[in-house]
Design a protein around this motif. Structure first.
Motif, PDB file in Angstrom:
ATOM      1  N   LEU A  39      55.169  33.707 -49.688  1.00  0.00           N
ATOM      2  CA  LEU A  39      55.486  33.174 -48.368  1.00  0.00           C
ATOM      3  C   LEU A  39      56.856  33.660 -47.893  1.00  0.00           C
ATOM      4  O   LEU A  39      57.785  33.813 -48.693  1.00  0.00           O
ATOM      5  CB  LEU A  39      55.480  31.643 -48.407  1.00  0.00           C
ATOM      6  CG  LEU A  39      54.127  30.987 -48.707  1.00  0.00           C
ATOM      7  CD1 LEU A  39      54.304  29.481 -48.866  1.00  0.00           C
ATOM      8  CD2 LEU A  39      53.119  31.292 -47.612  1.00  0.00           C
ATOM      9  N   PRO A  40      57.003  33.861 -46.590  1.00  0.00           N
ATOM     10  CA  PRO A  40      58.342  34.173 -46.057  1.00  0.00           C
ATOM     11  C   PRO A  40      59.307  33.030 -46.368  1.00  0.00           C
ATOM     12  O   PRO A  40      58.910  31.870 -46.471  1.00  0.00           O
ATOM     13  CB  PRO A  40      58.094  34.295 -44.543  1.00  0.00           C
ATOM     14  CG  PRO A  40      56.631  34.595 -44.410  1.00  0.00           C
ATOM     15  CD  PRO A  40      55.962  33.882 -45.543  1.00  0.00           C
ATOM     16  N   ASP A  41      60.577  33.367 -46.504  1.00  0.00           N
ATOM     17  CA  ASP A  41      61.575  32.368 -46.898  1.00  0.00           C
ATOM     18  C   ASP A  41      61.587  31.165 -45.960  1.00  0.00           C
ATOM     19  O   ASP A  41      61.688  30.016 -46.409  1.00  0.00           O
ATOM     20  CB  ASP A  41      62.964  33.003 -46.937  1.00  0.00           C
ATOM     21  CG  ASP A  41      63.099  34.031 -48.050  1.00  0.00           C
ATOM     22  OD1 ASP A  41      62.149  34.144 -48.861  1.00  0.00           O
ATOM     23  OD2 ASP A  41      64.129  34.726 -48.100  1.00  0.00           O
ATOM     24  N   ALA A  42      61.477  31.417 -44.646  1.00  0.00           N
ATOM     25  CA  ALA A  42      61.563  30.322 -43.682  1.00  0.00           C
ATOM     26  C   ALA A  42      60.389  29.349 -43.859  1.00  0.00           C
ATOM     27  O   ALA A  42      60.575  28.125 -43.806  1.00  0.00           O
ATOM     28  CB  ALA A  42      61.586  30.872 -42.264  1.00  0.00           C
ATOM     29  N   PRO A  67      50.077  37.094 -41.311  1.00  0.00           N
ATOM     30  CA  PRO A  67      51.337  36.347 -41.132  1.00  0.00           C
ATOM     31  C   PRO A  67      51.238  35.270 -40.059  1.00  0.00           C
ATOM     32  O   PRO A  67      51.777  34.162 -40.231  1.00  0.00           O
ATOM     33  CB  PRO A  67      52.339  37.431 -40.757  1.00  0.00           C
ATOM     34  CG  PRO A  67      51.806  38.661 -41.427  1.00  0.00           C
ATOM     35  CD  PRO A  67      50.315  38.556 -41.340  1.00  0.00           C
ATOM     36  N   ALA A  68      50.551  35.566 -38.957  1.00  0.00           N
ATOM     37  CA  ALA A  68      50.413  34.561 -37.899  1.00  0.00           C
ATOM     38  C   ALA A  68      49.569  33.388 -38.371  1.00  0.00           C
ATOM     39  O   ALA A  68      49.869  32.223 -38.081  1.00  0.00           O
ATOM     40  CB  ALA A  68      49.788  35.200 -36.660  1.00  0.00           C
ATOM     41  N   GLU A  69      48.500  33.672 -39.119  1.00  0.00           N
ATOM     42  CA  GLU A  69      47.646  32.604 -39.642  1.00  0.00           C
ATOM     43  C   GLU A  69      48.391  31.763 -40.673  1.00  0.00           C
ATOM     44  O   GLU A  69      48.232  30.535 -40.723  1.00  0.00           O
ATOM     45  CB  GLU A  69      46.380  33.202 -40.254  1.00  0.00           C
ATOM     46  CG  GLU A  69      45.434  33.797 -39.230  1.00  0.00           C
ATOM     47  CD  GLU A  69      44.287  34.566 -39.851  1.00  0.00           C
ATOM     48  OE1 GLU A  69      43.239  34.719 -39.196  1.00  0.00           O
ATOM     49  OE2 GLU A  69      44.427  35.032 -41.009  1.00  0.00           O
ATOM     50  N   VAL A  70      49.207  32.413 -41.500  1.00  0.00           N
ATOM     51  CA  VAL A  70      50.014  31.678 -42.481  1.00  0.00           C
ATOM     52  C   VAL A  70      50.944  30.701 -41.772  1.00  0.00           C
ATOM     53  O   VAL A  70      51.085  29.537 -42.175  1.00  0.00           O
ATOM     54  CB  VAL A  70      50.814  32.660 -43.362  1.00  0.00           C
ATOM     55  CG1 VAL A  70      51.898  31.928 -44.152  1.00  0.00           C
ATOM     56  CG2 VAL A  70      49.887  33.408 -44.316  1.00  0.00           C
ATOM     57  N   ALA A 104      52.126  25.007 -40.415  1.00  0.00           N
ATOM     58  CA  ALA A 104      52.532  24.022 -39.413  1.00  0.00           C
ATOM     59  C   ALA A 104      51.399  23.077 -39.032  1.00  0.00           C
ATOM     60  O   ALA A 104      51.554  22.275 -38.102  1.00  0.00           O
ATOM     61  CB  ALA A 104      53.025  24.748 -38.161  1.00  0.00           C
ATOM     62  N   ALA A 105      50.280  23.143 -39.743  1.00  0.00           N
ATOM     63  CA  ALA A 105      49.116  22.319 -39.406  1.00  0.00           C
ATOM     64  C   ALA A 105      49.416  20.839 -39.589  1.00  0.00           C
ATOM     65  O   ALA A 105      50.212  20.444 -40.453  1.00  0.00           O
ATOM     66  CB  ALA A 105      47.924  22.716 -40.277  1.00  0.00           C
ATOM     67  N   ALA A 106      48.756  20.021 -38.774  1.00  0.00           N
ATOM     68  CA  ALA A 106      48.940  18.570 -38.889  1.00  0.00           C
ATOM     69  C   ALA A 106      48.299  18.029 -40.153  1.00  0.00           C
ATOM     70  O   ALA A 106      48.758  17.026 -40.713  1.00  0.00           O
ATOM     71  CB  ALA A 106      48.351  17.884 -37.659  1.00  0.00           C
ATOM     72  N   ASP A 107      47.242  18.672 -40.623  1.00  0.00           N
ATOM     73  CA  ASP A 107      46.534  18.228 -41.828  1.00  0.00           C
ATOM     74  C   ASP A 107      47.316  18.665 -43.065  1.00  0.00           C
ATOM     75  O   ASP A 107      47.506  19.871 -43.299  1.00  0.00           O
ATOM     76  CB  ASP A 107      45.127  18.832 -41.858  1.00  0.00           C
ATOM     77  CG  ASP A 107      44.261  18.245 -42.960  1.00  0.00           C
ATOM     78  OD1 ASP A 107      44.819  17.711 -43.940  1.00  0.00           O
ATOM     79  OD2 ASP A 107      43.024  18.318 -42.844  1.00  0.00           O
TER      80      ASP A 107
END
Length: 287
Positions: free
Chosen positions: A125-128, A101-104, A109-112
């Motif tokens: 994926l979580p809803d948020a 979950p943390a890696e997801v 949120a990655a810039a790429d």
């Protein structure tokens, strides 16, 4: 197996490269193979350790880096580098599928945008995170997230309005796409016509959607089988030059009974004509 590492046959060396459970020294010798196909097969092997993975990440041989992207234990920093330099396509990579979950959250949120696209291919994926990716400004990420279940009608309409043809086909495959979304997709520009094959399939499509899909040659056979079509349209489709379209219309449960009778009568008439021609040939009469 190690004695085959230097075998003259590249095909045999490739078979060794995909073999799991060999000593790392054997894999190290294969990593120096001059044939890129051997290294590409080695790059996918889940038994290679992190040191070997990082070594292969520097290999510019044909398909080596792209194959390495499918390694199930690929470090995320290596994946980040590969995403910048390699055309990875749009499959769900094993390492992304197994991300915590943390890696997801980090990937989303990655810039790429390629990394955001890769994680958007997950369907759990979580809803948020799903909702955040549905607002992404990059078309690649939107295209990947568009089929994700749980997206609201307003979210799908918004991404179609922003990127139109680039996300149309994927938005049409969303299991929660409403009749309004499907109708909206039919009004996109001609460059979104490839979406018509998907628009014609969902059972919740209202009549305007399959009717609009009849203009597209590839979507036409799918739309011709939709029971919502009016009788007049089905009868017209029976005369289509494409036999697949005519056959789909003939099997449509909404086809009127009189049209069915006409079809069977024509078939019986053709059968009688064929028997007459056959009899004449038996008698030596030219046809």
């Amino acid at each position: 197996m190690a004695r085959f590492v230097d075998h003259p046959s590249a095909l045999l060396r490739e078979l060794v490269a995909v073999r799991e459970g060999l000593p790392q020294q054997t894999y190290a010798r294969l990593a120096a193979d001059p044939v890129p196909g051997v290294c590409a097969d080695l790059a996918r092997n889940p038994s290679t350790d992190e040191a070997m993975v990082r070594r292969l990440a520097e290999d510019r041989g044909h398909d080596v880096q792209r194959s390495l992207a499918f390694h199930p234990d690929l470090p995320l920093d290596v994946l980040t580098r590969l995403a910048r330099s390699t055309k990875l396509g749009s499959p769900l990579l094993p390492r992304v599928a197994a991300a915590t979950p943390a890696e997801v959250a980090d990937l989303a949120a990655a810039a790429d945008p390629t990394l955001r696209m890769l994680v958007a291919l997950r369907r759990d994926l979580p809803d948020a995170i799903r909702d955040a990716l549905a607002c992404d400004c990059d078309a690649k990420a939107l295209k990947a997230i568009a089929p994700h279940p749980g997206l609201a009608e307003a979210q799908l309409l918004a991404m179609i309005d922003r990127h139109g043809p680039r996300v149309a086909a994927k938005a049409a495959t969303n299991p929660d796409a409403t009749a309004l979304v499907l109708e909206h997709l039919t009004r996109q520009s001609a460059s979104a016509r490839k979406a018509f094959r998907e628009i014609a399939r969902p059972p919740n499509a209202s009549l305007p959607a399959p009717l609009a899909c009849l203009v597209d040659p590839q979507a036409r056979p799918i739309a011709a089988a939709r029971p919502e079509l009016p009788s007049s349209a089905l009868v017209d489709l029976l005369a289509d030059e494409d036999w697949q379209i005519a056959a789909a219309a003939a099997g449509n449960p909404s086809l009127p009974a009189d049209a069915m009778s006409a079809l069977t009568s024509r078939r019986s008439s053709r059968g009688r004509s064929a028997r007459v021609r056959c009899d004449r040939r038996d008698q030596g009469v030219a046809c």
